[in-house]
Design an enzyme around this catalytic site. Sequence first.
Site, PDB file in Angstrom:
ATOM      1  CG  LEU A  24      16.837 -37.463 -27.292  1.00  0.00           C
ATOM      2  CD1 LEU A  24      15.643 -38.385 -27.512  1.00  0.00           C
ATOM      3  CD2 LEU A  24      17.208 -36.769 -28.610  1.00  0.00           C
ATOM      4  CB  VAL A  25      21.254 -37.283 -24.482  1.00  0.00           C
ATOM      5  CG1 VAL A  25      22.504 -38.052 -24.082  1.00  0.00           C
ATOM      6  CG2 VAL A  25      21.245 -37.030 -25.982  1.00  0.00           C
ATOM      7  CB  SER A 117      26.583 -31.750 -31.754  1.00  0.00           C
ATOM      8  OG  SER A 117      25.939 -31.665 -33.009  1.00  0.00           O
ATOM      9  CB  SER A 118      27.734 -34.865 -36.180  1.00  0.00           C
ATOM     10  OG  SER A 118      26.393 -34.526 -36.408  1.00  0.00           O
ATOM     11  CB  CYS A 119      26.595 -29.285 -35.857  1.00  0.00           C
ATOM     12  SG  CYS A 119      26.558 -28.728 -34.173  1.00  0.00           S
ATOM     13  CE1 TYR A 146      23.807 -27.624 -28.922  1.00  0.00           C
ATOM     14  CE2 TYR A 146      24.609 -28.785 -30.870  1.00  0.00           C
ATOM     15  CZ  TYR A 146      24.086 -28.807 -29.587  1.00  0.00           C
ATOM     16  OH  TYR A 146      23.864 -30.011 -28.969  1.00  0.00           O
ATOM     17  CE  LYS A 150      26.615 -29.410 -27.003  1.00  0.00           C
ATOM     18  NZ  LYS A 150      26.554 -29.954 -25.641  1.00  0.00           N
ATOM     19  CG  ASN A 175      21.382 -35.089 -37.126  1.00  0.00           C
ATOM     20  OD1 ASN A 175      22.560 -34.752 -37.044  1.00  0.00           O
ATOM     21  ND2 ASN A 175      20.501 -34.399 -37.818  1.00  0.00           N
ATOM     22  CG  LEU A 176      21.629 -38.089 -30.747  1.00  0.00           C
ATOM     23  CD1 LEU A 176      22.002 -37.509 -29.386  1.00  0.00           C
ATOM     24  CD2 LEU A 176      22.158 -39.509 -30.901  1.00  0.00           C
ATOM     25  CG  HIS A 189      16.941 -32.036 -33.800  1.00  0.00           C
ATOM     26  ND1 HIS A 189      17.025 -32.113 -32.429  1.00  0.00           N
ATOM     27  CD2 HIS A 189      18.036 -31.344 -34.194  1.00  0.00           C
ATOM     28  CE1 HIS A 189      18.122 -31.490 -32.028  1.00  0.00           C
ATOM     29  NE2 HIS A 189      18.752 -31.017 -33.069  1.00  0.00           N
ATOM     30  CD1 TRP A 212       9.792 -26.739 -43.106  1.00  0.00           C
ATOM     31  CD2 TRP A 212      11.435 -26.557 -41.585  1.00  0.00           C
ATOM     32  NE1 TRP A 212       9.249 -26.219 -41.961  1.00  0.00           N
ATOM     33  CE2 TRP A 212      10.232 -26.095 -41.008  1.00  0.00           C
ATOM     34  CE3 TRP A 212      12.597 -26.540 -40.815  1.00  0.00           C
ATOM     35  CZ2 TRP A 212      10.174 -25.625 -39.704  1.00  0.00           C
ATOM     36  CZ3 TRP A 212      12.537 -26.074 -39.520  1.00  0.00           C
ATOM     37  CH2 TRP A 212      11.334 -25.612 -38.968  1.00  0.00           C
ATOM     38  NE  ARG A 219      21.385 -32.770 -41.470  1.00  0.00           N
ATOM     39  CZ  ARG A 219      21.779 -32.056 -42.533  1.00  0.00           C
ATOM     40  NH1 ARG A 219      22.396 -32.660 -43.546  1.00  0.00           N
ATOM     41  NH2 ARG A 219      21.580 -30.756 -42.599  1.00  0.00           N
ATOM     42  CG  ASP A 279      18.437 -28.037 -48.392  1.00  0.00           C
ATOM     43  OD1 ASP A 279      17.312 -28.419 -48.011  1.00  0.00           O
ATOM     44  OD2 ASP A 279      18.794 -28.035 -49.585  1.00  0.00           O
TER      45      ASP A 279
HETATM   46  O1  GFB Z   1      17.146 -31.950 -37.837  1.00  0.00           O
HETATM   47  P1  GFB Z   1      17.475 -30.621 -38.382  1.00  0.00           P
HETATM   48  O2  GFB Z   1      16.686 -29.480 -37.859  1.00  0.00           O
HETATM   49  O3  GFB Z   1      18.992 -30.343 -38.135  1.00  0.00           O
HETATM   50  O4  GFB Z   1      17.246 -30.611 -39.976  1.00  0.00           O
HETATM   51  P2  GFB Z   1      20.409 -30.344 -38.856  1.00  0.00           P
HETATM   52  C1  GFB Z   1      17.761 -31.597 -40.808  1.00  0.00           C
HETATM   53  C2  GFB Z   1      17.279 -31.386 -42.234  1.00  0.00           C
HETATM   54  O5  GFB Z   1      15.877 -31.675 -42.280  1.00  0.00           O
HETATM   55  C3  GFB Z   1      17.445 -29.981 -42.808  1.00  0.00           C
HETATM   56  C4  GFB Z   1      15.186 -30.661 -42.992  1.00  0.00           C
HETATM   57  O6  GFB Z   1      17.834 -30.095 -44.149  1.00  0.00           O
HETATM   58  C5  GFB Z   1      16.021 -29.416 -42.730  1.00  0.00           C
HETATM   59  O7  GFB Z   1      15.756 -28.412 -43.681  1.00  0.00           O
HETATM   60  N1  GFB Z   1      13.783 -30.614 -42.551  1.00  0.00           N
HETATM   61  C6  GFB Z   1      12.722 -30.960 -43.303  1.00  0.00           C
HETATM   62  C7  GFB Z   1      13.318 -30.233 -41.364  1.00  0.00           C
HETATM   63  N2  GFB Z   1      11.574 -30.762 -42.641  1.00  0.00           N
HETATM   64  C8  GFB Z   1      11.919 -30.325 -41.400  1.00  0.00           C
HETATM   65  C9  GFB Z   1      11.148 -29.964 -40.258  1.00  0.00           C
HETATM   66  O8  GFB Z   1       9.927 -30.008 -40.221  1.00  0.00           O
HETATM   67  N3  GFB Z   1      11.861 -29.589 -39.155  1.00  0.00           N
HETATM   68  C10 GFB Z   1      13.235 -29.525 -39.154  1.00  0.00           C
HETATM   69  N4  GFB Z   1      13.868 -29.155 -38.025  1.00  0.00           N
HETATM   70  N5  GFB Z   1      13.970 -29.827 -40.253  1.00  0.00           N
HETATM   71  C11 GFB Z   1      21.052 -29.609 -36.476  1.00  0.00           C
HETATM   72  C12 GFB Z   1      21.854 -28.504 -35.881  1.00  0.00           C
HETATM   73  O9  GFB Z   1      21.257 -29.521 -37.830  1.00  0.00           O
HETATM   74  O10 GFB Z   1      21.486 -30.879 -36.091  1.00  0.00           O
HETATM   75  C13 GFB Z   1      22.078 -28.698 -34.440  1.00  0.00           C
HETATM   76  O11 GFB Z   1      21.214 -27.268 -36.153  1.00  0.00           O
HETATM   77  C14 GFB Z   1      22.465 -30.115 -34.087  1.00  0.00           C
HETATM   78  O12 GFB Z   1      23.082 -27.820 -34.047  1.00  0.00           O
HETATM   79  C15 GFB Z   1      21.565 -31.115 -34.738  1.00  0.00           C
HETATM   80  O13 GFB Z   1      23.798 -30.362 -34.464  1.00  0.00           O
HETATM   81  C16 GFB Z   1      21.993 -32.543 -34.507  1.00  0.00           C
HETATM   82  O14 GFB Z   1      20.919 -31.757 -38.974  1.00  0.00           O
HETATM   83  O15 GFB Z   1      20.407 -29.585 -40.141  1.00  0.00           O
END
Ligand code: GFB
Length: 322
Positions: A24-25, A117-119, A146, A150, A175-176, A189, A212, A219, A279
Site C-alpha cells: 500500500l505505502v 505507525s500511530s499505534c 507491532y 516500530k 491509519n492508511l 484494516h 466489529w 480513528r 474495539d
Molecule cells: O483498522 P483496524 O483493524 O485497526 O480497526 P486499529 C479499527 C477499528 O475498526 C476497531 C473496527 O475498533 C475495529 O474493531 N472494525 C469494525 C473493524 N469492523 C471491522 C472489520 O471488518 N475489520 C477490521 N479490521 N476492523 C491497527 C493496529 O489498529 O491499526 C495496527 O492493529 C496498525 O497495528 C493499524 O497500527 C494502523 O486502528 O484498531
Amino acid sequence: MSSSLAPTPMDASSKIYVAGARGLVGSAVVRALQAQGHHNLVLPTSQDLDLRSQAAVETFFAQEQPEYVFLAAARVGGIQANNIYRAEFLYDNLMMAANVIHSAHRHGVKKLLFLGSSCIYPKLCPQPMKEDYLLTGFLEPTNEPYAIAKIAGLKLCENYRRQYGANFISAMPTNLYGPNDNFHLENAHVLPALMRKFHEAKLQNQPTVTVWGTGTPLREFLYVDDLANALVFLMNTYNDMEFINVGTGQEVSIQELAKTIQAVVGYEGELVFDTTKPDGTPRKLLDVSRLGAAGWQAQIDLKTGIEKTYAWFLNHADSFRR
Ligand code: GFB
C-alpha cells in the site's frame, strides 16, 4: 551533536530504494517519485529479497549501493491479524527494520526514511497525540508486538544518528488506505475490510453487514497518495532527529466511517455491530502541528479518498489482495 543534519535533497537520477514497493505505502511512494521525475528506482519484491535475512540485505546493499531508502516494507494487518500473528508481527518487523537500517548505515546511504505507525503511542494517550507522548504509558494489547517493533525501528534511526551522524528520519502515519491495500475479510484494516463486505453484500442482496466492535472508537484516516507526497517532502526537507507524525488531524467514529463506505458502495441493508470483537484503542488522533510547521498538509478528504479507493477496487476485482 545538533539534532538536525544538513539537507540532502534527491535529484532526478538519485538511486532510490523503496522497500515494500508492492505494498500500500511503497507503491504510492513509487507513484509519487515517478510523478516527480525520479527514474533511478530500485524495487526488489519480497521474492527477490527477504528483508528478514541479514545476509541477503547486506548483499543487496553492497551490490546496489542506494543513496536514499524509503523503508516501507512491513508485515501489517488489522486489529485481528495483529492480535493473532503476534510472533510474526514482532519478529518480521524487528528483523526488517534492524537489517535495512544497519546495512544502510554500513553502506553510507545519504538518507533513510523509516515508516512507523500511530499505534506506537500509549493506549490511553492524551489526544491529539504529540510526538512527545511516546513511551509515556502502556500500549494497546492487541497490537503491542507491532508497536514494539516500530518503536525499535524509530529508536534505531535516532541512535544511528546520535552515534554516527546518519541522516535517518522516521515518520509515524495514522491509519492508511487506498489503492493496493489488502482487502482480506478477517486480516485487513477496517476500511478495506468493510468496503469489501459492503460490496459483496450489495452483489448478494444480503440484508445485513457486520461491523466489529461497538462502532464508537475514533480513528483518523489518511489517503495513501497524500502520505506518499508527505514522505517525498520529508525526504527532501526534513533532517531532524525527532520523528514526525503524518495525518489529517481529523477523526471519525467507526460507525460514521462504516456509513460513509456504505453510501459510496451503495449498499442499502442494515449495519449490525458484533461486540464480541475487540474495539482496540478508544481514540487515535495524531497531533500534526510539527508537520504543519514544516509546511505540509493533507489534501484528500475521507469521502473523496473512499471514492477513489472504491473505483480502484472495482477496476481490480480479479487481482486485489484478499
Ligand atoms: O483498522 P483496524 O483493524 O485497526 O480497526 P486499529 C479499527 C477499528 O475498526 C476497531 C473496527 O475498533 C475495529 O474493531 N472494525 C469494525 C473493524 N469492523 C471491522 C472489520 O471488518 N475489520 C477490521 N479490521 N476492523 C491497527 C493496529 O489498529 O491499526 C495496527 O492493529 C496498525 O497495528 C493499524 O497500527 C494502523 O486502528 O484498531
